[in-house]
Design an enzyme around this catalytic site. Structure first.
Site, mmCIF file in Angstrom:
data_model
loop_
_atom_site.group_PDB
_atom_site.id
_atom_site.type_symbol
_atom_site.label_atom_id
_atom_site.label_comp_id
_atom_site.label_asym_id
_atom_site.label_seq_id
_atom_site.Cartn_x
_atom_site.Cartn_y
_atom_site.Cartn_z
ATOM 1 N N HIS A 16 0.839 -1.206 0.000
ATOM 2 C CA HIS A 16 0.000 0.000 0.000
ATOM 3 C C HIS A 16 0.872 1.255 0.000
ATOM 4 C CE1 HIS A 16 -3.091 -2.620 2.276
ATOM 5 N NE2 HIS A 16 -3.580 -2.426 1.059
ATOM 6 N N LYS B 189 -16.370 -6.440 6.238
ATOM 7 C CA LYS B 189 -15.088 -7.143 6.198
ATOM 8 C C LYS B 189 -14.580 -7.542 7.583
ATOM 9 C CE LYS B 189 -12.828 -5.942 1.892
ATOM 10 N NZ LYS B 189 -11.571 -5.489 1.310
ATOM 11 N N ARG C 105 -1.829 -6.451 -7.996
ATOM 12 C CA ARG C 105 -0.778 -7.412 -7.666
ATOM 13 C C ARG C 105 -0.728 -8.560 -8.657
ATOM 14 N NH1 ARG C 105 -3.030 -8.360 -1.779
ATOM 15 N NH2 ARG C 105 -4.763 -8.625 -3.187
ATOM 16 N N SER D 141 -3.027 -7.818 3.023
ATOM 17 C CA SER D 141 -3.338 -7.562 4.433
ATOM 18 C C SER D 141 -3.888 -8.796 5.136
ATOM 19 C CB SER D 141 -4.342 -6.411 4.561
ATOM 20 O OG SER D 141 -3.767 -5.200 4.160
#
Length: 178
Positions: free
Chosen positions: A25, A49, A103, A141
């Site tokens: 990030h 989430k 990514r 993450s």
């Protein structure tokens, strides 16, 4: 304005959960700040989430890491928290670009679909993708949290301050589960 006049760069908004903020990030933030005159990091509240950190904690970690950047860069970065439709947030901040990091191919498929939906909502807002640094491509993450939960080494994936905060949060979570 003629073709030789300098063109003002648009305001970009980089949204995410950032639970926690990773070196990946931060790489996108640094690179985005070089491209855009003003970069807004928008921390999503997204209760769906089940984040480990509150939105304020996540924003605070990002602010801490931004404070360590060189002055011309950090002065052009702002961190906000939002709890709305992304496009509403983008419009309310006066941004015309959504910045996203990619990514892998799986990221592209998801982001491509999101960019298409966002364009349907407001076709004046563009989405710009930056490829993750090759060293940071596998960093996510959710994986960092899992490694931390099992006492693995997370130092290659997050900055030292975030390592500390993550270890504290994992300890709290484990003690709560006992």
């Amino acid at each position: 304005m003629d073709a030789l006049s300098p063109k003002k760069q648009p305001i970009a908004l980089y949204p995410g959960t950032f639970d926690p903020v990773t070196l990946g990030h931060l790489d996108i933030i640094r690179r985005g700040a070089r491209i855009f005159d003003h970069l807004i990091i928008a921390v999503a509240e997204n209760p769906g989430k089940s984040p480990l950190f509150s939105s304020e904690e996540r924003a605070s970690m990002i602010r801490h890491e931004i404070s360590r950047l060189e002055n011309p860069t950090k002065s052009r970065i702002e961190v906000i928290i939002y709890n709305s439709l992304l496009m509403d947030c983008v419009e309310s901040q006066g941004a015309s670009v959504i910045l996203r990091g990619l990514r892998a191919v799986a990221d592209f498929e998801y982001e491509y679909q999101m960019a298409g939906m966002n364009q349907q909502i407001n076709n004046k807002i563009e989405t710009v993708f930056l490829m993750a640094d090759s060293v940071l491509q596998p960093v996510a993450s959710r994986l960092v949290k899992e490694i931390a939960f099992y006492n693995g080494n997370i130092t290659p994936f997050v900055p030292p301050y975030v390592v500390q905060k993550l270890q504290e949060a994992v300890t709290r979570k484990k003690s709560f589960q006992d």
